[in-house]
Write a protein that holds these residues in place. Structure first.
Motif, mmCIF file in Angstrom:
data_model
loop_
_atom_site.group_PDB
_atom_site.id
_atom_site.type_symbol
_atom_site.label_atom_id
_atom_site.label_comp_id
_atom_site.label_asym_id
_atom_site.label_seq_id
_atom_site.Cartn_x
_atom_site.Cartn_y
_atom_site.Cartn_z
ATOM 1 N N PRO A 111 0.911 -1.254 0.014
ATOM 2 C CA PRO A 111 0.105 0.064 -0.006
ATOM 3 C C PRO A 111 1.029 1.239 -0.153
ATOM 4 C CG PRO A 111 -0.033 -1.105 1.979
ATOM 5 C CD PRO A 111 0.589 -2.051 1.437
ATOM 6 N N SER A 112 0.176 2.285 -0.533
ATOM 7 C CA SER A 112 1.044 3.590 -0.700
ATOM 8 C C SER A 112 0.086 4.685 -0.679
ATOM 9 C CB SER A 112 1.881 3.417 -1.864
ATOM 10 O OG SER A 112 1.239 3.696 -3.007
ATOM 11 N N GLY A 113 0.365 6.007 -0.186
ATOM 12 C CA GLY A 113 -0.576 7.119 -0.125
ATOM 13 C C GLY A 113 0.378 8.354 -0.447
ATOM 14 N N SER A 114 -0.185 9.452 -0.861
ATOM 15 C CA SER A 114 0.395 10.802 -0.897
ATOM 16 C C SER A 114 -0.368 12.043 -1.025
ATOM 17 C CB SER A 114 1.019 11.030 -2.519
ATOM 18 O OG SER A 114 -0.011 10.597 -3.474
ATOM 19 N N ILE A 115 0.033 12.933 -0.377
ATOM 20 C CA ILE A 115 -0.503 14.263 -0.134
ATOM 21 C C ILE A 115 -0.166 15.313 -0.960
ATOM 22 C CG2 ILE A 115 -1.439 16.089 1.408
ATOM 23 C CD1 ILE A 115 -1.609 13.876 3.437
ATOM 24 N N LYS A 124 -5.349 14.063 -2.217
ATOM 25 C CA LYS A 124 -5.085 12.733 -1.621
ATOM 26 C C LYS A 124 -5.300 11.755 -2.171
ATOM 27 C CE LYS A 124 -6.051 14.766 2.994
ATOM 28 N NZ LYS A 124 -6.985 14.753 4.436
ATOM 29 N N THR A 125 -4.150 10.830 -2.588
ATOM 30 C CA THR A 125 -4.078 9.747 -3.189
ATOM 31 C C THR A 125 -3.884 8.638 -2.483
ATOM 32 O OG1 THR A 125 -2.134 10.087 -4.293
ATOM 33 C CG2 THR A 125 -3.978 11.021 -5.433
ATOM 34 N N TYR A 126 -4.136 7.261 -2.870
ATOM 35 C CA TYR A 126 -3.732 6.122 -2.123
ATOM 36 C C TYR A 126 -3.781 4.989 -3.225
ATOM 37 C CZ TYR A 126 -8.837 5.136 -1.768
ATOM 38 O OH TYR A 126 -10.178 5.291 -1.641
ATOM 39 N N ASN A 127 -3.061 3.810 -3.203
ATOM 40 C CA ASN A 127 -3.169 2.593 -3.692
ATOM 41 C C ASN A 127 -3.110 1.488 -2.686
ATOM 42 O OD1 ASN A 127 -3.034 3.218 -6.676
ATOM 43 N ND2 ASN A 127 -1.147 4.560 -5.810
ATOM 44 N N ASN A 319 -7.665 5.576 -5.889
ATOM 45 C CA ASN A 319 -8.480 6.633 -6.283
ATOM 46 C C ASN A 319 -7.697 7.264 -7.133
ATOM 47 O OD1 ASN A 319 -6.577 7.896 -4.317
ATOM 48 N ND2 ASN A 319 -8.199 9.158 -3.422
ATOM 49 N N SER A 320 -6.526 7.033 -7.585
ATOM 50 C CA SER A 320 -5.646 7.827 -8.428
ATOM 51 C C SER A 320 -6.083 7.478 -9.878
ATOM 52 C CB SER A 320 -4.168 7.524 -8.062
ATOM 53 O OG SER A 320 -3.437 8.123 -9.189
ATOM 54 N N ALA A 324 -6.009 12.659 -12.263
ATOM 55 C CA ALA A 324 -7.443 12.976 -11.408
ATOM 56 C C ALA A 324 -7.438 12.171 -10.215
ATOM 57 C CB ALA A 324 -8.558 12.877 -12.492
ATOM 58 N N VAL A 325 -8.191 12.857 -9.404
ATOM 59 C CA VAL A 325 -8.573 11.798 -8.063
ATOM 60 C C VAL A 325 -10.029 11.597 -7.845
ATOM 61 C CG1 VAL A 325 -8.548 11.798 -5.537
ATOM 62 C CG2 VAL A 325 -6.616 13.125 -6.817
ATOM 63 N N ILE A 326 -10.196 10.388 -7.959
ATOM 64 C CA ILE A 326 -11.638 9.711 -8.147
ATOM 65 C C ILE A 326 -11.922 9.427 -6.508
ATOM 66 C CG2 ILE A 326 -13.051 8.153 -8.835
ATOM 67 C CD1 ILE A 326 -11.093 7.799 -11.188
ATOM 68 N N ASN A 327 -13.045 9.810 -6.256
ATOM 69 C CA ASN A 327 -13.495 9.518 -4.677
ATOM 70 C C ASN A 327 -14.926 9.183 -5.187
ATOM 71 O OD1 ASN A 327 -11.376 9.879 -2.892
ATOM 72 N ND2 ASN A 327 -11.262 11.860 -3.465
ATOM 73 N N PRO A 328 -15.474 7.883 -4.842
ATOM 74 C CA PRO A 328 -14.481 7.077 -4.141
ATOM 75 C C PRO A 328 -13.753 6.186 -5.068
ATOM 76 C CG PRO A 328 -16.832 6.109 -4.356
ATOM 77 C CD PRO A 328 -16.728 7.459 -4.886
#
Length: 460
Positions: A111-115, A124-127, A319-320, A324-328
């Motif tokens: 898992p990884s995430g970034s701001i 805010k993105t995450y994998n 959500n990356s 673009a950032v997709i939520n959810p």
């Protein structure tokens, strides 16, 4: 998606088949076909290696002395060299286990995430993916590496057996040496008692003016020489006991042993020996397993010329979506298949194959030499057995003759018909013959033990 994977896999397999042609030989199993010299033992016996070798006696059947068996049992448990050999087997087993599992795919959770902040806007993105990698290698590489690892394990087991056999041989020979030294000490003590009595008699004669003082001095010097030999024999006994304790990995202490000759060591007749018995020798099997390993290493080097296949895939939540950032977040899936056909590798593939072939040839030569050395060792041990057996009767008769000569000379001296020097010479000759007879008995036992080990004994 599934249809695409199937089409891709079929295409890859077709490409591999087209580029490889016939790859059946990459999966060939090792076959022992090395020729060895005829009459390797040098006897008029069956001297060709085969599969019907008579099994040697187990060491418990061969060494029936319970005190010796107890020492060997202790050595097999405590000896550090043998325990190191057992650890080497465990290491090889682990290597084989890893080799068998190398074909399995690897699975990672990463898992990884970034701001990110830009113009007061925060993204805010995450994998949260599961990654699968499956490197199947080139054709035949997995099978040959696994078989080579198994050959390494067999070599470790053969080394352990060789260490075990040498350990049993060492303990048995040292034990027999202790018995010999006990016999030497017994002979020296008996001689010291007899010569001490003669010395007292000579002193009485000298006091009465019947002999010269030189006779007393010569006999006393001989008695003192025997006493020094007694001291040396006791010291030698302590040294051998310490050597046995060192092999057994125990503190120095007294070693219990039976009296010489109480438990006979079985004789091995030359007509019962054939070259097939050499197959039980750990060093012969070790050399064979080394050839097997070299064969599979050569097969692995050959397989490097063929294409290799690897598959990788990712399944997770993210959500990356690029920029673009997709939520959810959405489910992320990817599958990648790749094939690598070596074309030019700066001569490394050809060089590795040539080295592997030379190693295989070298292992074959070492195997032949190991068989020749084994046959020579058996021949030498047989010659020692035969020589000790032939000398046994001569030494026994020599002791009998010199014993009679000593008694006769002593009677003549008592009657004034022989000089003290004749008695002294007869005494020293008898002592020397008794010690030589005992030494020959030890050499005979040692030769039989060496022959037993040379024929692959102590492996059971």
């Amino acid at each position: 998606m599934k249809k695409s994977i199937i089409i891709l896999s079929v295409g890859v397999l077709c490409l591999m088949a087209a580029s490889c042609g016939s790859v059946k030989s990459l999966y060939d199993k090792y076959e022992h076909n090395t020729q060895i010299p005829n009459d390797v033992i040098g006897l008029n016996t069956v001297n060709t290696l085969g599969d019907n070798a008579p099994a040697p006696l187990s060491w418990r059947e061969f060494f029936t002395d319970p005190l010796l068996q107890r020492l060997i049992d202790t050595a097999l448990v405590r000896n550090t060299d043998l325990n190191s050999a057992r650890i080497a087997i465990e290491q090889s087993e682990k290597s084989l286990e890893m080799s068998k599992k190398s074909i399995l795919p690897s699975l990672f959770f990463s898992p990884s995430g970034s701001i990110a902040n830009f113009n007061s806007a925060t993204a805010k993105t995450y994998n949260v993916p599961l990654q699968v990698n499956w490197d199947m290698g080139s054709l035949g590489s997995y099978t040959n590496k696994k078989r080579a690892a198994n050959a390494v394990l067999l070599q470790a087991q053969a080394r352990e057996e060789a260490t075990r056999a040498n350990l049993i041989s060492t303990v048995a020979q040292q034990y027999c040496l202790l018995q010999l030294l006990d016999r030497h000490l017994e002979i020296l003590i008996q001689t010291d008692s007899l010569w001490g009595a003669s010395l007292e008699a000579q002193k009485a004669l000298w006091e009465n003016g019947l002999v010269y003082s030189t006779a007393v001095n010569q006999l006393e010097a001989s008695c003192l020489n025997v006493k020094t030999q007694i001291v040396d024999a006791k010291r030698d006994i302590r040294g051998v006991e310490n050597a046995i304790c060192q092999v057994l990995a125990i503190p120095p202490q007294h070693i219990d042993r039976a009296k010489w000759g109480r438990y006979a060591i079985p004789q091995i007749a030359s007509e019962e020996i054939s070259a097939q018995m050499l197959l039980y020798r750990p060093d012969i099997r070790l050399a064979d397993y080394a050839m097997e390993e070299a064969f599979y290493n050569m097969q692995t080097a050959r397989s490097a010329f063929y294409p290799g296949l690897s598959l990788s895939g990712t399944l997770g939540w993210t959500n990356s979506a690029g920029g673009a950032v997709i939520n959810p977040g959405k489910i992320l899936t990817s599958i990648i298949a790749s094939i690598a056909q070596p074309i030019f590798a700066r001569g490394q593939l050809k060089g590795n194959l040539a080295i592997a072939k030379l190693t295989q040839e070298n292992m074959r030569n070492q195997y032949v030499q190991a068989v020749i050395d084994a046959g020579n060792q058996v021949n030498e041990a047989l010659a020692d057995c035969q020589a000790a057996s032939e000398k046994y009767g001569y030494y026994r008769r020599q002791v009998e003759v010199l014993h009679d000569a000593y008694n006769g000379t002593h009677e003549l001296m008592d009657n004034g018909k022989a000089a003290y020097l004749e008695v002294l010479t007869a005494q020293e000759s008898l002592l020397s013959a008794q010690l030589n007879e005992a030494m020959n008995m030890y050499e005979a036992a040692s030769a039989v033990i060496s022959l037993y080990i040379a024929l692959g004994g102590a492996t059971r």
